[in-house]
Scaffold this motif. Structure first.
Motif, PDB file in Angstrom:
ATOM      1  N   LYS A 185       0.554  -1.478  -0.311  1.00 13.37           N
ATOM      2  CA  LYS A 185      -0.416  -0.107  -0.004  1.00 13.37           C
ATOM      3  C   LYS A 185       0.906   1.125   0.103  1.00 13.37           C
ATOM      4  O   LYS A 185       2.219   1.625   0.346  1.00 13.37           O
ATOM      5  N   THR A 186       0.475   1.917  -0.754  1.00 14.16           N
ATOM      6  CA  THR A 186       1.401   3.585  -0.597  1.00 14.16           C
ATOM      7  C   THR A 186       0.980   4.952  -0.300  1.00 14.16           C
ATOM      8  O   THR A 186      -0.766   4.284   0.271  1.00 14.16           O
ATOM      9  N   PHE A 187       1.844   5.096   0.516  1.00 14.52           N
ATOM     10  CA  PHE A 187       1.429   6.036   2.077  1.00 14.52           C
ATOM     11  C   PHE A 187       2.086   7.169   1.194  1.00 14.52           C
ATOM     12  O   PHE A 187       3.221   7.606   0.935  1.00 14.52           O
ATOM     13  N   VAL A 188       1.541   8.779   2.023  1.00 13.76           N
ATOM     14  CA  VAL A 188       2.536   9.890   2.218  1.00 13.76           C
ATOM     15  C   VAL A 188       3.054  10.430   3.519  1.00 13.76           C
ATOM     16  O   VAL A 188       2.410  10.184   3.975  1.00 13.76           O
ATOM     17  N   VAL A 189       4.303  10.893   3.110  1.00 14.66           N
ATOM     18  CA  VAL A 189       4.987  11.811   4.102  1.00 14.66           C
ATOM     19  C   VAL A 189       4.333  12.377   4.650  1.00 14.66           C
ATOM     20  O   VAL A 189       4.482  13.393   3.890  1.00 14.66           O
ATOM     21  N   ARG A 190       3.010  12.742   5.867  1.00 16.45           N
ATOM     22  CA  ARG A 190       2.525  13.753   6.718  1.00 16.45           C
ATOM     23  C   ARG A 190       3.511  14.546   7.283  1.00 16.45           C
ATOM     24  O   ARG A 190       3.374  15.720   7.862  1.00 16.45           O
ATOM     25  N   GLY A 191       4.247  13.510   7.897  1.00 21.73           N
ATOM     26  CA  GLY A 191       5.273  14.982   9.612  1.00 21.73           C
ATOM     27  C   GLY A 191       6.129  13.593  10.079  1.00 21.73           C
ATOM     28  O   GLY A 191       7.014  12.633   9.304  1.00 21.73           O
ATOM     29  N   ILE A 192       7.269  14.073  10.628  1.00 18.41           N
ATOM     30  CA  ILE A 192       8.822  13.094  11.074  1.00 18.41           C
ATOM     31  C   ILE A 192       8.507  13.995  12.311  1.00 18.41           C
ATOM     32  O   ILE A 192       8.289  14.983  12.694  1.00 18.41           O
ATOM     33  N   PHE A 193       8.752  12.833  13.319  1.00 15.43           N
ATOM     34  CA  PHE A 193       9.346  12.706  14.354  1.00 15.43           C
ATOM     35  C   PHE A 193      10.246  12.566  14.345  1.00 15.43           C
ATOM     36  O   PHE A 193      10.911  11.946  14.280  1.00 15.43           O
ATOM     37  N   ARG A 194      10.782  13.626  15.956  1.00 13.24           N
ATOM     38  CA  ARG A 194      11.925  13.310  16.584  1.00 13.24           C
ATOM     39  C   ARG A 194      12.221  12.791  18.633  1.00 13.24           C
ATOM     40  O   ARG A 194      12.041  13.678  19.050  1.00 13.24           O
ATOM     41  N   SER A 195      12.204  12.111  18.532  1.00 12.08           N
ATOM     42  CA  SER A 195      12.249  11.003  19.803  1.00 12.08           C
ATOM     43  C   SER A 195      13.174  12.179  21.381  1.00 12.08           C
ATOM     44  O   SER A 195      13.422  11.437  22.015  1.00 12.08           O
ATOM     45  N   GLY A 196      14.480  11.401  20.501  1.00 16.51           N
ATOM     46  CA  GLY A 196      16.041  11.947  20.631  1.00 16.51           C
ATOM     47  C   GLY A 196      16.385  10.280  21.436  1.00 16.51           C
ATOM     48  O   GLY A 196      17.702  10.237  22.019  1.00 16.51           O
ATOM     49  N   MET A 197      14.952   9.242  20.944  1.00 19.45           N
ATOM     50  CA  MET A 197      15.883   7.888  21.222  1.00 19.45           C
ATOM     51  C   MET A 197      16.104   7.251  19.696  1.00 19.45           C
ATOM     52  O   MET A 197      15.527   7.058  19.004  1.00 19.45           O
ATOM     53  N   PHE A 198      17.534   7.113  19.278  1.00 24.29           N
ATOM     54  CA  PHE A 198      18.077   6.888  18.135  1.00 24.29           C
ATOM     55  C   PHE A 198      17.770   5.681  18.137  1.00 24.29           C
ATOM     56  O   PHE A 198      16.469   4.980  16.577  1.00 24.29           O
ATOM     57  N   GLU A 199      17.181   4.558  17.943  1.00 22.00           N
ATOM     58  CA  GLU A 199      16.654   3.474  18.513  1.00 22.00           C
ATOM     59  C   GLU A 199      14.829   3.984  17.651  1.00 22.00           C
ATOM     60  O   GLU A 199      14.541   2.850  16.608  1.00 22.00           O
ATOM     61  N   TYR A 200      13.900   4.619  18.478  1.00 21.74           N
ATOM     62  CA  TYR A 200      12.840   4.660  18.107  1.00 21.74           C
ATOM     63  C   TYR A 200      12.181   5.263  16.781  1.00 21.74           C
ATOM     64  O   TYR A 200      11.774   5.334  15.882  1.00 21.74           O
ATOM     65  N   ASP A 201      14.044   6.515  16.812  1.00 21.40           N
ATOM     66  CA  ASP A 201      13.728   7.238  15.499  1.00 21.40           C
ATOM     67  C   ASP A 201      14.181   6.583  14.426  1.00 21.40           C
ATOM     68  O   ASP A 201      14.026   7.187  13.151  1.00 21.40           O
ATOM     69  N   THR A 202      15.181   5.670  14.086  1.00 14.89           N
ATOM     70  CA  THR A 202      14.727   4.520  13.460  1.00 14.89           C
ATOM     71  C   THR A 202      14.166   3.365  12.584  1.00 14.89           C
ATOM     72  O   THR A 202      14.466   2.976  11.328  1.00 14.89           O
ATOM     73  N   SER A 203      13.089   3.287  13.744  1.00 13.46           N
ATOM     74  CA  SER A 203      12.617   2.145  13.032  1.00 13.46           C
ATOM     75  C   SER A 203      10.745   2.397  13.515  1.00 13.46           C
ATOM     76  O   SER A 203      10.125   1.552  13.292  1.00 13.46           O
ATOM     77  N   LEU A 204      10.438   3.733  14.020  1.00 10.88           N
ATOM     78  CA  LEU A 204       8.928   3.623  14.439  1.00 10.88           C
ATOM     79  C   LEU A 204       8.156   5.114  12.979  1.00 10.88           C
ATOM     80  O   LEU A 204       8.991   5.273  12.704  1.00 10.88           O
ATOM     81  N   ALA A 205       7.427   4.103  12.736  1.00  5.52           N
ATOM     82  CA  ALA A 205       5.935   4.709  11.489  1.00  5.52           C
ATOM     83  C   ALA A 205       5.014   4.523  12.393  1.00  5.52           C
ATOM     84  O   ALA A 205       4.017   3.874  12.742  1.00  5.52           O
ATOM     85  N   TYR A 206       4.165   5.727  12.598  1.00  6.32           N
ATOM     86  CA  TYR A 206       2.648   5.998  12.214  1.00  6.32           C
ATOM     87  C   TYR A 206       1.704   5.994  11.872  1.00  6.32           C
ATOM     88  O   TYR A 206       2.479   6.656  10.247  1.00  6.32           O
ATOM     89  N   VAL A 207       0.671   5.577  10.930  1.00  7.01           N
ATOM     90  CA  VAL A 207      -0.375   6.047  10.441  1.00  7.01           C
ATOM     91  C   VAL A 207      -1.747   5.858  11.511  1.00  7.01           C
ATOM     92  O   VAL A 207      -1.763   5.637  12.438  1.00  7.01           O
ATOM     93  N   ASN A 208      -2.934   6.532  10.959  1.00 12.09           N
ATOM     94  CA  ASN A 208      -4.056   6.274  11.416  1.00 12.09           C
ATOM     95  C   ASN A 208      -4.679   4.734  11.975  1.00 12.09           C
ATOM     96  O   ASN A 208      -4.342   4.131  11.210  1.00 12.09           O
ATOM     97  N   LEU A 209      -5.807   4.405  12.357  1.00  5.84           N
ATOM     98  CA  LEU A 209      -6.284   3.257  12.639  1.00  5.84           C
ATOM     99  C   LEU A 209      -7.184   2.634  11.587  1.00  5.84           C
ATOM    100  O   LEU A 209      -6.398   1.573  11.374  1.00  5.84           O
ATOM    101  N   ALA A 210      -7.346   3.513  10.790  1.00  5.25           N
ATOM    102  CA  ALA A 210      -8.258   3.457   9.805  1.00  5.25           C
ATOM    103  C   ALA A 210      -7.467   2.208   8.415  1.00  5.25           C
ATOM    104  O   ALA A 210      -7.311   1.538   7.969  1.00  5.25           O
ATOM    105  N   ALA A 211      -6.062   3.308   8.441  1.00  8.77           N
ATOM    106  CA  ALA A 211      -5.476   3.099   7.654  1.00  8.77           C
ATOM    107  C   ALA A 211      -4.813   1.381   8.294  1.00  8.77           C
ATOM    108  O   ALA A 211      -4.518   0.482   6.798  1.00  8.77           O
TER     109      ALA A 211
END
Length: 409
Positions: A185-211
């Motif tokens: 499925k194709t998604f469009v990047v709508r935002g970028i976050f930075r938690s300050g933890m390298f492990e999370y910033d390199t491996s996490l992605a968020y979409v809404n529930l329906a998607a």
């Protein structure tokens, strides 16, 4: 001023022939001071590291997670209402969890995809505060393709920015004559976050529930579980039982942040204790210097002690003279340690001029957080060790016999 204190101060300021004793006293003070300062700074670093790590983990992750054993959760909206009514619960939000492959023109990366409700996720997660581009509400923005939010390091590694299109390959798919076909499925990047933890910033992605539900092929409105934020993070164990009772009637599991990260924080606490013991050896060296100083002083002042006892001073008075002298050295050394350690800790925390590699540690600077209990414990321990160091020399001085001491004078 009592004469015991007066004599102790005079002996500390020894001159001429006894100047060497004053040098030893100065070394003792410096030893205690450096030990106390090192303890304050290192304990501040250990506290800062564990506190910042806890805050970052509890920002990206919830304080508590509730789910159904062996499957997805139905009627999660009703369950959220039940949990919101519990005292101590500050927020609840549903989530969907899965592992997928993300591909773009810049590369391919395995990521953890989390489906969230943008309307309630901010009550539980720190994601709205961690956004460096875009907003959490952009996930629900209309468009040809659903939106996705990526970690900063993940976006850089795959070469995408806000507005770029990425493909998500899901483990769910369909069986055909040609074999298993994964769902893409194709998604469009709508935002970028930075938690300050390298492990999370390199491996996490968020979409809404329906998607996320569509990507995983859910035929009903199901979620993996409910994430909760609590008022007291250290009371989660007691609150977990209330959550289980509120969700009674289904085989639920409740995992707290302590369950999920307990080994990490226990290791940090053990390391802090080990560092305290190791650095306490510096203070111990300073206290041994106090013993040396007082023993040499007793040998040097044998005649003075005998004269004082002949004039009516008791053994208890002599003992107090040398105990006061050692206590003064310890008190001055401890005060010097505070005068060095507290400003250094403040400067480290204020200006953050010691940088550390963020790809190795979960932060990019050396954190400092001083706890009043630790600062008081360091001072009390240093004073206690210095006081104990005075007992033997003071006892030996009090046991001197005037006649024996003056026999060869």
């Amino acid at each position: 001023m009592k004469f015991e204190l007066f004599i102790a101060l005079r002996y500390l300021a020894a001159r001429r022939k006894q100047s060497f004793i004053s040098v030893i006293s100065l070394i003792s003070i410096l030893g205690v001071g450096l030990g106390v300062a090192a303890l304050i700074v290192v304990l501040g670093v250990m506290n800062g590291f564990s506190t910042d790590l806890r805050d970052k983990i509890l920002g990206v992750n919830a304080h508590m997670v509730a789910g159904v054993m062996g499957g997805a959760m139905r009627d999660y909206r009703v369950n959220i209402e039940k949990l919101d009514a519990l005292p101590g619960i500050l927020g609840a939000t549903p989530f969907v969890y899965t592992e997928v492959m993300l591909s773009s023109s810049g590369g391919v990366k395995g990521v953890i995809l989390r489906g969230i409700d943008p309307a309630t996720a901010g009550e539980v997660l720190s994601l709205p505060r961690d956004m460096v581009q875009g907003q959490l509400s952009d996930l629900d923005a209309p468009g040809s393709f659903p939106g996705i939010i990526l970690g900063k390091e993940l976006a850089e590694r795959t070469g995408v920015t806000v507005g770029s299109a990425v493909n998500i390959l899901s483990p769910s798919g369909r069986q055909s004559a040609a074999g298993f076909t994964p769902k893409v499925k194709t998604f469009v990047v709508r935002g970028i976050f930075r938690s300050g933890m390298f492990e999370y910033d390199t491996s996490l992605a968020y979409v809404n529930l329906a998607a996320s539900q569509d990507l995983l092929g859910f035929k009903h409105d199901l979620v993996t579980g409910i994430e909760l934020r609590v008022d007291d993070v250290y009371a989660v164990d007691a609150l977990a039982q209330e959550v289980r009772e509120a969700l009674g009637g289904m085989p639920v599991y409740v995992r707290t942040w302590i369950d999920m990260n307990g080994n990490l924080f226990k290791a940090l606490q053990l390391e802090k204790t080990a560092m305290f013991i190791i650095l306490l050896m510096i203070v111990l060296v300073g206290s041994f210097s106090i013993i040396t100083t007082l023993v040499m002083l007793v040998m040097e002042k044998t005649k003075d002690i005998a004269i004082l006892m002949s004039m009516g001073a008791t053994a208890e008075n002599i003992r107090r003279v040398f105990m006061l002298q050692g206590a003064i050295i310890g008190a001055v050394g401890t005060a010097l340690g505070y005068a060095l350690g507290l400003p250094v800790s403040w400067a480290l925390g204020r200006y953050q001029f010691i940088k550390i590699p963020s790809d190795v540690y979960p932060m990019d600077y050396l954190p400092i957080r001083l706890a009043a209990s630790d600062v008081l414990l360091v001072g009390a321990t240093a004073l206690a060790m210095c006081f104990l160091a005075t007992l033997y020399p003071a006892r030996q001085a009090a046991r001197l016999k005037p006649a024996e001491a003056l026999r060869h004078e």
